[in-house]
Write an enzyme that holds these catalytic residues in place. Structure first.
Site, short mmCIF file in Angstrom:
data_model
loop_
_atom_site.label_atom_id
_atom_site.label_comp_id
_atom_site.label_asym_id
_atom_site.label_seq_id
_atom_site.Cartn_x
_atom_site.Cartn_y
_atom_site.Cartn_z
N ASP A 47 4.56 -2.13 -4.45
CA ASP A 47 4.48 -2.85 -5.72
C ASP A 47 3.15 -2.77 -6.48
O ASP A 47 3.12 -2.47 -7.65
CB ASP A 47 4.80 -4.33 -5.48
CG ASP A 47 6.13 -4.56 -4.79
OD1 ASP A 47 6.74 -3.60 -4.31
OD2 ASP A 47 6.56 -5.72 -4.74
N GLU B 21 4.48 -8.89 8.05
CA GLU B 21 4.90 -7.95 7.00
C GLU B 21 3.97 -6.73 6.98
O GLU B 21 4.41 -5.58 6.88
CB GLU B 21 4.85 -8.69 5.65
CG GLU B 21 5.31 -7.87 4.47
CD GLU B 21 5.40 -8.71 3.19
OE1 GLU B 21 5.03 -9.91 3.21
OE2 GLU B 21 5.87 -8.18 2.17
C1 DGY Z 1 8.53 -8.71 -4.34
O1 DGY Z 1 9.12 -9.57 -5.01
O2 DGY Z 1 7.36 -8.87 -3.97
C2 DGY Z 1 9.26 -7.51 -3.90
O3 DGY Z 1 8.42 -6.66 -3.20
C3 DGY Z 1 9.92 -6.77 -5.02
O4 DGY Z 1 10.72 -5.75 -4.44
#
Ligand code: DGY
Length: 431
Positions: A173, A403
Protein backbone atom coordinates in the site's frame (compact mmCIF):
# COMPACT_ATOMS: atom_id res chain seq x y z
CA UNK A 1 22.91 -28.65 19.74
CA UNK A 2 23.01 -31.52 22.23
CA UNK A 3 20.19 -34.09 22.47
CA UNK A 4 18.27 -32.21 25.20
CA UNK A 5 18.46 -28.94 23.28
CA UNK A 6 17.30 -30.70 20.11
CA UNK A 7 14.29 -32.17 21.90
CA UNK A 8 13.45 -28.81 23.38
CA UNK A 9 13.71 -27.20 19.95
CA UNK A 10 11.52 -29.90 18.40
CA UNK A 11 8.96 -29.34 21.13
CA UNK A 12 8.99 -25.56 20.52
CA UNK A 13 8.42 -26.14 16.78
CA UNK A 14 5.46 -28.43 17.47
CA UNK A 15 3.99 -25.77 19.75
CA UNK A 16 4.45 -23.16 17.00
CA UNK A 17 2.77 -25.48 14.47
CA UNK A 18 -0.19 -25.86 16.78
CA UNK A 19 -0.39 -22.11 17.35
CA UNK A 20 -0.28 -21.49 13.59
CA UNK A 21 -3.08 -24.00 12.94
CA UNK A 22 -5.16 -22.45 15.73
CA UNK A 23 -4.76 -19.00 14.17
CA UNK A 24 -5.98 -20.26 10.80
CA UNK A 25 -8.91 -22.07 12.38
CA UNK A 26 -9.88 -19.09 14.48
CA UNK A 27 -9.62 -16.64 11.53
CA UNK A 28 -11.86 -18.94 9.46
CA UNK A 29 -15.26 -17.25 9.22
CA UNK A 30 -16.82 -20.16 7.34
CA UNK A 31 -15.28 -20.94 3.97
CA UNK A 32 -13.06 -17.88 3.93
CA UNK A 33 -10.45 -16.43 6.25
CA UNK A 34 -9.91 -12.93 7.50
CA UNK A 35 -6.28 -11.79 7.52
CA UNK A 36 -6.82 -10.55 11.09
CA UNK A 37 -10.12 -10.28 12.96
CA UNK A 38 -9.78 -6.64 14.03
CA UNK A 39 -7.80 -4.85 11.34
CA UNK A 40 -9.04 -6.70 8.24
CA UNK A 41 -12.38 -8.39 9.00
CA UNK A 42 -13.22 -9.51 5.41
CA UNK A 43 -11.76 -11.75 2.73
CA UNK A 44 -8.69 -10.35 0.98
CA UNK A 45 -7.60 -11.67 -2.40
CA UNK A 46 -3.89 -12.45 -2.16
CA UNK A 47 -4.11 -13.19 1.55
CA UNK A 48 -6.54 -16.01 0.78
CA UNK A 49 -4.27 -17.53 -1.84
CA UNK A 50 -1.35 -17.71 0.64
CA UNK A 51 -3.60 -18.83 3.47
CA UNK A 52 -4.72 -21.79 1.36
CA UNK A 53 -1.12 -23.04 1.42
CA UNK A 54 -1.26 -23.09 5.21
CA UNK A 55 -4.58 -24.94 5.33
CA UNK A 56 -3.21 -27.45 2.82
CA UNK A 57 -0.74 -28.57 5.50
CA UNK A 58 -3.53 -30.02 7.65
CA UNK A 59 -6.87 -29.77 5.80
CA UNK A 60 -6.63 -29.80 2.03
CA UNK A 61 -10.40 -29.54 1.49
CA UNK A 62 -10.42 -26.34 3.51
CA UNK A 63 -7.49 -25.06 1.44
CA UNK A 64 -9.45 -25.49 -1.79
CA UNK A 65 -12.50 -23.93 -0.20
CA UNK A 66 -10.51 -20.76 0.52
CA UNK A 67 -9.64 -20.34 -3.15
CA UNK A 68 -13.04 -21.38 -4.44
CA UNK A 69 -14.72 -18.83 -2.17
CA UNK A 70 -12.44 -16.14 -3.55
CA UNK A 71 -13.44 -17.01 -7.11
CA UNK A 72 -17.12 -17.11 -6.12
CA UNK A 73 -16.81 -13.31 -6.03
CA UNK A 74 -15.30 -13.06 -9.51
CA UNK A 75 -17.02 -10.53 -11.78
CA UNK A 76 -18.44 -11.60 -15.13
CA UNK A 77 -15.52 -10.02 -17.01
CA UNK A 78 -12.92 -12.10 -15.13
CA UNK A 79 -11.92 -9.44 -12.58
CA UNK A 80 -11.25 -10.79 -9.06
CA UNK A 81 -11.66 -8.15 -6.34
CA UNK A 82 -9.21 -7.18 -3.64
CA UNK A 83 -11.82 -7.41 -0.84
CA UNK A 84 -15.02 -9.43 -0.56
CA UNK A 85 -17.42 -8.14 2.08
CA UNK A 86 -19.16 -11.42 2.90
CA UNK A 87 -20.67 -9.96 6.04
CA UNK A 88 -21.09 -6.63 7.74
CA UNK A 89 -18.45 -5.24 10.05
CA UNK A 90 -17.94 -1.58 10.80
CA UNK A 91 -14.41 -2.08 12.14
CA UNK A 92 -12.88 -1.39 8.73
CA UNK A 93 -12.75 1.62 6.45
CA UNK A 94 -13.55 1.80 3.53
CA UNK A 95 -16.52 -0.55 3.62
CA UNK A 96 -18.92 -1.55 0.82
CA UNK A 97 -20.90 1.69 1.15
CA UNK A 98 -17.77 3.61 0.14
CA UNK A 99 -16.84 1.35 -2.77
CA UNK A 100 -20.37 0.98 -4.17
CA UNK A 101 -19.20 -1.63 -6.67
CA UNK A 102 -22.77 -2.83 -7.17
CA UNK A 103 -22.04 -6.56 -6.86
CA UNK A 104 -23.41 -9.40 -4.81
CA UNK A 105 -21.47 -10.30 -2.69
CA UNK A 106 -20.32 -6.73 -2.15
CA UNK A 107 -16.71 -6.18 -3.19
CA UNK A 108 -14.17 -3.43 -3.62
CA UNK A 109 -13.56 -2.15 -7.15
CA UNK A 110 -9.85 -2.89 -7.44
CA UNK A 111 -7.85 -6.11 -7.66
CA UNK A 112 -4.69 -7.46 -5.99
CA UNK A 113 -1.53 -9.38 -6.96
CA UNK A 114 -2.53 -12.45 -8.99
CA UNK A 115 -0.82 -15.17 -6.96
CA UNK A 116 -3.76 -17.62 -6.89
CA UNK A 117 -2.53 -19.69 -9.88
CA UNK A 118 0.84 -20.30 -8.21
CA UNK A 119 -0.75 -21.39 -4.94
CA UNK A 120 -3.24 -23.64 -6.76
CA UNK A 121 -0.35 -25.38 -8.48
CA UNK A 122 1.49 -25.83 -5.16
CA UNK A 123 -1.57 -27.40 -3.52
CA UNK A 124 -2.25 -29.58 -6.54
CA UNK A 125 1.32 -30.88 -6.45
CA UNK A 126 0.81 -31.91 -2.85
CA UNK A 127 -2.07 -34.25 -3.59
CA UNK A 128 -3.03 -35.23 -7.12
CA UNK A 129 -6.17 -37.15 -6.21
CA UNK A 130 -9.16 -37.39 -8.59
CA UNK A 131 -11.16 -35.19 -6.25
CA UNK A 132 -8.48 -32.50 -6.32
CA UNK A 133 -8.15 -32.80 -10.08
CA UNK A 134 -11.83 -31.90 -10.44
CA UNK A 135 -11.25 -28.82 -8.28
CA UNK A 136 -8.24 -27.69 -10.30
CA UNK A 137 -10.23 -28.22 -13.49
CA UNK A 138 -12.99 -26.02 -12.06
CA UNK A 139 -10.58 -23.29 -10.99
CA UNK A 140 -8.43 -23.27 -14.13
CA UNK A 141 -10.90 -21.43 -16.43
CA UNK A 142 -11.69 -18.94 -13.68
CA UNK A 143 -8.03 -18.08 -13.18
CA UNK A 144 -7.58 -17.97 -16.95
CA UNK A 145 -10.40 -15.41 -17.12
CA UNK A 146 -8.67 -13.31 -14.47
CA UNK A 147 -5.33 -13.40 -16.29
CA UNK A 148 -7.13 -12.47 -19.53
CA UNK A 149 -8.60 -9.52 -17.66
CA UNK A 150 -5.07 -8.39 -16.76
CA UNK A 151 -4.02 -8.82 -20.37
CA UNK A 152 -7.01 -6.84 -21.63
CA UNK A 153 -7.14 -3.99 -19.13
CA UNK A 154 -3.80 -3.71 -17.40
CA UNK A 155 -1.22 -4.04 -20.13
CA UNK A 156 -1.72 -0.90 -22.23
CA UNK A 157 1.91 -0.96 -23.38
CA UNK A 158 1.46 -4.55 -24.61
CA UNK A 159 4.63 -5.57 -22.85
CA UNK A 160 3.23 -8.24 -20.51
CA UNK A 161 3.50 -5.90 -17.49
CA UNK A 162 0.89 -4.88 -14.91
CA UNK A 163 -0.40 -1.35 -14.41
CA UNK A 164 -1.83 -0.74 -10.94
CA UNK A 165 -4.61 1.84 -10.66
CA UNK A 166 -4.54 2.17 -6.87
CA UNK A 167 -1.62 1.56 -4.46
CA UNK A 168 -3.79 -1.01 -2.65
CA UNK A 169 -3.83 -3.14 -5.79
CA UNK A 170 -0.11 -3.73 -5.42
CA UNK A 171 -0.65 -5.16 -1.92
CA UNK A 172 2.26 -2.91 -0.87
CA UNK A 173 0.00 0.00 0.00
CA UNK A 174 2.39 2.72 1.12
CA UNK A 175 5.59 1.54 -0.58
CA UNK A 176 7.84 4.54 -1.35
CA UNK A 177 7.48 3.72 -5.06
CA UNK A 178 3.99 5.23 -4.95
CA UNK A 179 5.05 8.55 -3.33
CA UNK A 180 5.73 10.35 -6.59
CA UNK A 181 2.88 8.92 -8.71
CA UNK A 182 0.26 9.45 -6.00
CA UNK A 183 1.45 12.99 -5.20
CA UNK A 184 -0.25 14.06 -8.42
CA UNK A 185 -3.65 12.73 -7.27
CA UNK A 186 -6.09 15.56 -6.60
CA UNK A 187 -7.46 15.34 -3.06
CA UNK A 188 -9.20 18.70 -3.01
CA UNK A 189 -12.73 17.30 -3.38
CA UNK A 190 -12.68 14.25 -1.12
CA UNK A 191 -15.53 13.88 1.33
CA UNK A 192 -15.04 13.48 5.09
CA UNK A 193 -14.00 10.01 6.25
CA UNK A 194 -12.96 8.25 9.41
CA UNK A 195 -10.09 5.77 9.43
CA UNK A 196 -10.54 2.62 11.48
CA UNK A 197 -7.07 1.09 11.09
CA UNK A 198 -5.57 3.46 13.65
CA UNK A 199 -8.25 2.45 16.18
CA UNK A 200 -6.71 -1.04 16.17
CA UNK A 201 -3.04 -0.24 15.64
CA UNK A 202 -0.44 2.32 16.62
CA UNK A 203 -0.36 4.96 13.93
CA UNK A 204 3.41 4.68 13.60
CA UNK A 205 2.77 1.31 11.92
CA UNK A 206 0.29 2.63 9.39
CA UNK A 207 0.25 4.88 6.30
CA UNK A 208 0.17 8.64 6.87
CA UNK A 209 -3.02 10.72 6.58
CA UNK A 210 -1.77 12.16 3.30
CA UNK A 211 -1.63 8.61 1.87
CA UNK A 212 -5.16 7.89 3.05
CA UNK A 213 -6.49 11.09 1.51
CA UNK A 214 -5.08 9.92 -1.81
CA UNK A 215 -6.44 6.37 -1.37
CA UNK A 216 -9.89 7.84 -0.79
CA UNK A 217 -9.61 10.20 -3.78
CA UNK A 218 -8.73 7.25 -6.02
CA UNK A 219 -11.73 5.27 -4.74
CA UNK A 220 -14.00 8.25 -5.32
CA UNK A 221 -12.64 8.51 -8.86
CA UNK A 222 -13.30 4.79 -9.57
CA UNK A 223 -16.76 5.03 -8.08
CA UNK A 224 -17.54 8.02 -10.30
CA UNK A 225 -16.61 5.83 -13.29
CA UNK A 226 -18.95 3.07 -11.98
CA UNK A 227 -15.81 0.92 -11.75
CA UNK A 228 -15.43 0.84 -15.52
CA UNK A 229 -11.96 -0.70 -15.63
CA UNK A 230 -11.30 0.40 -19.18
CA UNK A 231 -11.72 4.06 -18.30
CA UNK A 232 -9.85 3.73 -15.00
CA UNK A 233 -6.86 2.01 -16.62
CA UNK A 234 -6.67 4.51 -19.48
CA UNK A 235 -7.51 7.78 -17.78
CA UNK A 236 -7.28 7.24 -14.01
CA UNK A 237 -5.21 9.49 -11.73
CA UNK A 238 -2.85 6.68 -10.70
CA UNK A 239 -1.38 4.39 -13.34
CA UNK A 240 1.90 2.83 -12.36
CA UNK A 241 3.62 -0.29 -13.63
CA UNK A 242 4.25 -2.26 -10.45
CA UNK A 243 7.35 -4.41 -10.45
CA UNK A 244 5.76 -6.67 -7.80
CA UNK A 245 2.44 -7.41 -9.54
CA UNK A 246 4.29 -7.83 -12.82
CA UNK A 247 6.73 -10.40 -11.44
CA UNK A 248 3.93 -12.26 -9.65
CA UNK A 249 1.80 -12.37 -12.79
CA UNK A 250 4.70 -13.66 -14.89
CA UNK A 251 5.29 -16.40 -12.33
CA UNK A 252 1.57 -17.16 -12.13
CA UNK A 253 1.45 -17.47 -15.92
CA UNK A 254 4.34 -19.91 -15.82
CA UNK A 255 2.45 -21.96 -13.23
CA UNK A 256 -0.70 -21.76 -15.38
CA UNK A 257 1.29 -22.93 -18.40
CA UNK A 258 2.51 -25.97 -16.45
CA UNK A 259 -1.08 -26.76 -15.43
CA UNK A 260 -2.37 -26.21 -18.99
CA UNK A 261 0.21 -28.65 -20.33
CA UNK A 262 -0.50 -31.21 -17.62
CA UNK A 263 -4.26 -31.00 -18.23
CA UNK A 264 -3.98 -31.02 -22.03
CA UNK A 265 -5.36 -27.50 -22.52
CA UNK A 266 -3.44 -26.79 -25.75
CA UNK A 267 -5.25 -23.65 -26.81
CA UNK A 268 -4.83 -22.03 -23.42
CA UNK A 269 -1.17 -23.09 -23.33
CA UNK A 270 -0.50 -21.21 -26.57
CA UNK A 271 -2.26 -18.12 -25.22
CA UNK A 272 -0.41 -18.20 -21.88
CA UNK A 273 2.91 -18.73 -23.64
CA UNK A 274 2.32 -15.60 -25.70
CA UNK A 275 1.89 -13.60 -22.45
CA UNK A 276 5.07 -15.06 -21.00
CA UNK A 277 7.07 -14.36 -24.18
CA UNK A 278 5.76 -10.81 -24.32
CA UNK A 279 6.80 -10.20 -20.71
CA UNK A 280 10.26 -11.72 -21.22
CA UNK A 281 11.02 -8.86 -23.63
CA UNK A 282 8.78 -6.22 -22.09
CA UNK A 283 10.39 -6.46 -18.66
CA UNK A 284 13.21 -4.21 -19.86
CA UNK A 285 10.77 -1.32 -19.52
CA UNK A 286 11.20 -1.69 -15.75
CA UNK A 287 14.99 -1.95 -15.85
CA UNK A 288 16.63 1.13 -14.36
CA UNK A 289 20.09 1.28 -15.91
CA UNK A 290 21.43 3.83 -13.45
CA UNK A 291 20.32 1.85 -10.39
CA UNK A 292 21.00 -1.53 -11.96
CA UNK A 293 17.69 -3.10 -10.91
CA UNK A 294 14.06 -3.64 -11.88
CA UNK A 295 12.01 -0.76 -10.43
CA UNK A 296 8.35 0.22 -10.63
CA UNK A 297 7.71 2.88 -13.25
CA UNK A 298 5.00 5.50 -13.42
CA UNK A 299 3.08 5.40 -16.67
CA UNK A 300 1.69 8.93 -16.41
CA UNK A 301 5.04 10.70 -15.97
CA UNK A 302 7.00 7.87 -17.63
CA UNK A 303 9.45 7.99 -14.72
CA UNK A 304 11.18 5.07 -13.06
CA UNK A 305 10.80 5.13 -9.27
CA UNK A 306 14.51 4.35 -8.99
CA UNK A 307 13.63 2.52 -5.77
CA UNK A 308 14.84 -0.96 -4.98
CA UNK A 309 12.14 -2.62 -2.95
CA UNK A 310 11.67 -6.22 -1.84
CA UNK A 311 9.50 -6.60 -4.97
CA UNK A 312 12.60 -6.04 -7.11
CA UNK A 313 13.90 -9.42 -5.96
CA UNK A 314 10.81 -11.21 -7.23
CA UNK A 315 12.70 -11.17 -10.56
CA UNK A 316 14.13 -14.54 -9.48
CA UNK A 317 10.64 -15.87 -8.72
CA UNK A 318 9.49 -14.78 -12.18
CA UNK A 319 12.86 -15.86 -13.59
CA UNK A 320 13.20 -12.92 -15.96
CA UNK A 321 16.05 -10.66 -17.01
CA UNK A 322 19.37 -11.25 -18.73
CA UNK A 323 22.31 -12.84 -16.89
CA UNK A 324 23.78 -9.39 -16.45
CA UNK A 325 20.53 -7.96 -15.04
CA UNK A 326 20.23 -10.90 -12.67
CA UNK A 327 23.79 -10.51 -11.43
CA UNK A 328 23.27 -6.79 -10.76
CA UNK A 329 20.15 -7.66 -8.73
CA UNK A 330 22.11 -10.31 -6.82
CA UNK A 331 24.68 -7.66 -5.86
CA UNK A 332 21.90 -5.49 -4.41
CA UNK A 333 20.45 -8.46 -2.57
CA UNK A 334 23.84 -9.25 -1.04
CA UNK A 335 24.38 -5.62 -0.09
CA UNK A 336 20.99 -5.48 1.67
CA UNK A 337 21.66 -8.80 3.37
CA UNK A 338 24.71 -7.20 5.04
CA UNK A 339 22.81 -4.05 6.00
CA UNK A 340 19.79 -5.78 7.50
CA UNK A 341 19.69 -8.06 10.53
CA UNK A 342 16.63 -9.83 9.15
CA UNK A 343 15.86 -10.22 5.44
CA UNK A 344 13.97 -9.00 3.46
CA UNK A 345 13.22 -5.40 4.42
CA UNK A 346 10.57 -3.90 2.17
CA UNK A 347 13.13 -1.26 1.23
CA UNK A 348 16.82 -1.08 1.92
CA UNK A 349 17.67 0.30 5.41
CA UNK A 350 20.10 2.76 3.81
CA UNK A 351 17.28 4.38 1.81
CA UNK A 352 16.29 7.73 3.43
CA UNK A 353 12.60 6.69 3.18
CA UNK A 354 13.19 3.54 5.23
CA UNK A 355 10.88 3.40 8.26
CA UNK A 356 11.42 0.16 10.20
CA UNK A 357 7.90 -0.23 11.67
CA UNK A 358 5.73 1.46 9.05
CA UNK A 359 3.91 -1.11 6.96
CA UNK A 360 5.54 -1.35 3.48
CA UNK A 361 8.26 1.23 4.10
CA UNK A 362 10.69 -1.03 5.91
CA UNK A 363 9.16 -4.10 7.60
CA UNK A 364 9.75 -7.70 6.56
CA UNK A 365 6.74 -9.64 5.22
CA UNK A 366 6.66 -13.44 5.41
CA UNK A 367 4.80 -13.90 2.11
CA UNK A 368 7.26 -11.78 0.15
CA UNK A 369 10.12 -13.65 1.80
CA UNK A 370 8.54 -16.93 0.74
CA UNK A 371 8.40 -15.91 -2.91
CA UNK A 372 11.90 -14.40 -2.96
CA UNK A 373 13.35 -17.44 -1.21
CA UNK A 374 11.60 -19.82 -3.60
CA UNK A 375 12.89 -17.81 -6.58
CA UNK A 376 16.44 -17.70 -5.19
CA UNK A 377 16.39 -21.47 -4.69
CA UNK A 378 15.19 -22.05 -8.24
CA UNK A 379 17.90 -19.89 -9.82
CA UNK A 380 20.62 -21.52 -7.72
CA UNK A 381 21.08 -18.88 -4.98
CA UNK A 382 20.81 -21.51 -2.28
CA UNK A 383 22.56 -19.62 0.52
CA UNK A 384 20.42 -16.52 0.11
CA UNK A 385 17.30 -18.63 -0.17
CA UNK A 386 18.17 -20.39 3.08
CA UNK A 387 19.09 -17.17 4.87
CA UNK A 388 15.66 -15.67 4.00
CA UNK A 389 13.89 -18.79 5.26
CA UNK A 390 15.85 -18.92 8.52
CA UNK A 391 15.35 -15.20 9.12
CA UNK A 392 11.59 -15.62 8.61
CA UNK A 393 11.46 -18.53 11.05
CA UNK A 394 13.52 -16.61 13.62
CA UNK A 395 11.29 -13.54 13.34
CA UNK A 396 8.17 -15.61 13.96
CA UNK A 397 9.79 -17.57 16.79
CA UNK A 398 11.07 -14.41 18.43
CA UNK A 399 7.96 -12.23 18.11
CA UNK A 400 4.95 -14.32 17.12
CA UNK A 401 2.65 -14.45 14.11
CA UNK A 402 2.63 -10.73 13.35
CA UNK A 403 1.56 -9.09 10.14
CA UNK A 404 5.16 -7.94 9.53
CA UNK A 405 8.43 -7.40 11.39
CA UNK A 406 11.03 -4.73 12.06
CA UNK A 407 14.06 -5.87 10.01
CA UNK A 408 16.52 -4.46 12.53
CA UNK A 409 15.10 -5.58 15.88
CA UNK A 410 12.69 -8.34 14.85
CA UNK A 411 9.82 -6.66 16.72
CA UNK A 412 6.35 -7.44 15.35
CA UNK A 413 4.43 -4.69 13.58
CA UNK A 414 0.79 -4.48 12.42
CA UNK A 415 -1.84 -7.03 13.40
CA UNK A 416 -1.16 -10.05 15.62
CA UNK A 417 -2.28 -13.64 14.93
CA UNK A 418 -2.05 -12.93 11.25
CA UNK A 419 -3.36 -15.60 8.89
CA UNK A 420 -0.77 -15.42 6.15
CA UNK A 421 2.15 -15.39 8.59
CA UNK A 422 0.72 -18.54 10.20
CA UNK A 423 0.29 -20.08 6.75
CA UNK A 424 3.87 -19.29 5.76
CA UNK A 425 5.12 -20.88 8.97
CA UNK A 426 3.21 -24.10 8.33
CA UNK A 427 3.96 -24.35 4.64
CA UNK A 428 7.56 -23.18 4.61
CA UNK A 429 9.44 -21.29 7.33
CA UNK A 430 8.68 -23.72 10.15
CA UNK A 431 9.93 -26.75 8.21
C1 DGY B 1 -5.69 -1.76 4.15
O1 DGY B 1 -6.84 -1.32 4.33
O2 DGY B 1 -4.73 -1.38 4.82
C2 DGY B 1 -5.49 -2.82 3.14
O3 DGY B 1 -4.14 -3.15 3.05
C3 DGY B 1 -6.01 -2.47 1.79
O4 DGY B 1 -5.90 -3.63 0.98
Amino acid sequence: MNETEKNRDQHAILEMNKRARDILISNDLGGYSVPNKDVYPFQWNWDSAFVALGFAEFDIDRAWKEIETLFDAQWADGFVPQIIFWQENDGYFPGPDVWQAGKNPATSGITQPPVAASMVRQIWQKDKSKKNQAIVERLFPKIMAWHRWFDKYRDPLRKGLVVATHPWETGRDNAPEWDQPSAAVDISAIGPYERRDTLHLDKKMRPHKQDYDRYVAMIEYGRAQSWDHKIIANEGPFRTVDVGMTMMLIRANKDMLALAEEFGCQKEAVEIKSWIDRAAEGIDYLWNEKIGAFCSRDLISDRSSGIISSATFLCFYADVGSDDQKSQCIKHLKRISLASKFLMPSISPDNPRFDAMRYWRGPVWAVVNYMISQGCMEVGLKDLSQRIKIDTANLIRQSGFYEAFNPQTGEGTGGEDFSWTAAMWLHWAGK
